[in-house]
Design a protein around this motif. Structure first.
Motif, short mmCIF file in Angstrom:
data_model
loop_
_atom_site.label_atom_id
_atom_site.label_comp_id
_atom_site.label_asym_id
_atom_site.label_seq_id
_atom_site.Cartn_x
_atom_site.Cartn_y
_atom_site.Cartn_z
N ARG A 109 0.82 -1.22 0.00
CA ARG A 109 0.00 0.00 0.00
C ARG A 109 0.85 1.27 0.00
O ARG A 109 0.52 2.25 -0.66
CB ARG A 109 -0.95 -0.02 1.20
CG ARG A 109 -2.03 -1.11 1.08
CD ARG A 109 -3.11 -1.00 2.14
NE ARG A 109 -4.18 -1.94 1.86
CZ ARG A 109 -4.28 -3.15 2.40
NH1 ARG A 109 -3.36 -3.55 3.30
NH2 ARG A 109 -5.26 -3.96 2.09
N GLU A 110 1.96 1.23 0.74
CA GLU A 110 2.82 2.42 0.78
C GLU A 110 3.52 2.64 -0.56
O GLU A 110 3.60 3.77 -1.05
CB GLU A 110 3.83 2.29 1.91
CG GLU A 110 3.19 2.41 3.29
CD GLU A 110 4.18 2.15 4.42
OE1 GLU A 110 5.39 2.26 4.19
OE2 GLU A 110 3.72 1.83 5.53
N ALA B 32 9.87 3.32 1.75
CA ALA B 32 9.00 2.24 2.22
C ALA B 32 9.67 0.88 2.05
O ALA B 32 9.58 0.01 2.93
CB ALA B 32 7.67 2.27 1.46
#
Length: 231
Positions: free
Chosen positions: A51-52, A94
């Motif tokens: 998601r990041e 990330a």
């Protein structure tokens, strides 16, 4: 006609990247990443990584769209650069945070298994070659005042009296880009594997900031001195 085609291609590419990022954000599935970017990520953190990095892809794609539109609306170029470079930086952050390093396994597992000295030699050599290719023309422009290496539309509107300063500004920006690439390459050598040494994080951060500043200056100096970004 060529500028219109280029605009369409860049915008279409940006929309594809946005779609990929949106899929990752929605599903929490990291499979669109290279395997070495999540090879050592704990299973529980895989959805967060997906998601990041997906959010980073959305920002990157939106930046491409804005840059494509800047051929018609030059004022959106700074926004495009911020979204593009910010998205890439966030994705790398990330990956390092969740995976422990940029390349930790998969197809690039052999890199993670190398000693730091060997990685520094390989990454540094590649970074130095690319840096020299980027900075070399900049040094030439700064020393000679010759801007002919740029596209003609970049300097056709620049007053003759301003050409030496324009060449110096563009040359310095290219030198900054080259140096940033070398710094990021050396930092990447330290971030390969599951180690996160402070010096590697610092080099990468400084390199990324220098890259953003140099690229922004390279582009914005053109209209500042009276040149054009559009063919």
């Amino acid at each position: 006609m060529e500028s219109v085609v280029g605009t369409v291609v860049v915008i279409a590419l940006g929309l594809c990247i946005v779609a990929m990022g949106a899929w990752q954000v929605k599903t929490g599935d990291p499979r669109l990443l290279h395997s070495y970017h999540y090879a050592t990520t704990p299973v529980a953190e895989l959805p967060a990584l997906a998601r990041e990095t997906g959010a980073g892809l959305i920002s990157t794609g939106a930046g491409c769209v804005a840059l494509g539109a800047s051929f018609m609306l030059p004022l959106v170029m700074p926004l495009g650069l911020i979204l593009l470079l910010g998205g890439i930086a966030f994705m790398l952050y990330a990956i390092v945070r969740h995976n422990g390093g940029l390349f930790t396994g998969g197809e690039a597992g052999y890199l993670a298994s190398m000693g730091l000295g060997k990685r520094l030699l390989i990454f540094g050599t590649i970074g130095l070659v690319i840096a020299a290719a980027v900075a070399g023309p900049g040094i030439y422009m700064g020393m000679t005042g010759d801007v002919s290496m740029l596209h003609s539309y970049h300097y056709e509107g620049v007053a003759a009296a301003d050409l030496p300063r324009f060449a110096w500004a563009e040359g310095l920006s290219l030198v900054g880009l080259g140096l940033s690439i070398l710094l990021c390459a050396l930092g990447g050598a330290g971030l390969t594997g599951r180690q996160r040494p402070t010096w590697a994080l610092a080099l990468t951060a400084v390199g990324a900031l220098l890259f953003c500043a140099s690229l922004t200056a390279l582009l914005l100096f053109i209209p500042y001195f009276g040149g054009s970004l559009n063919p």
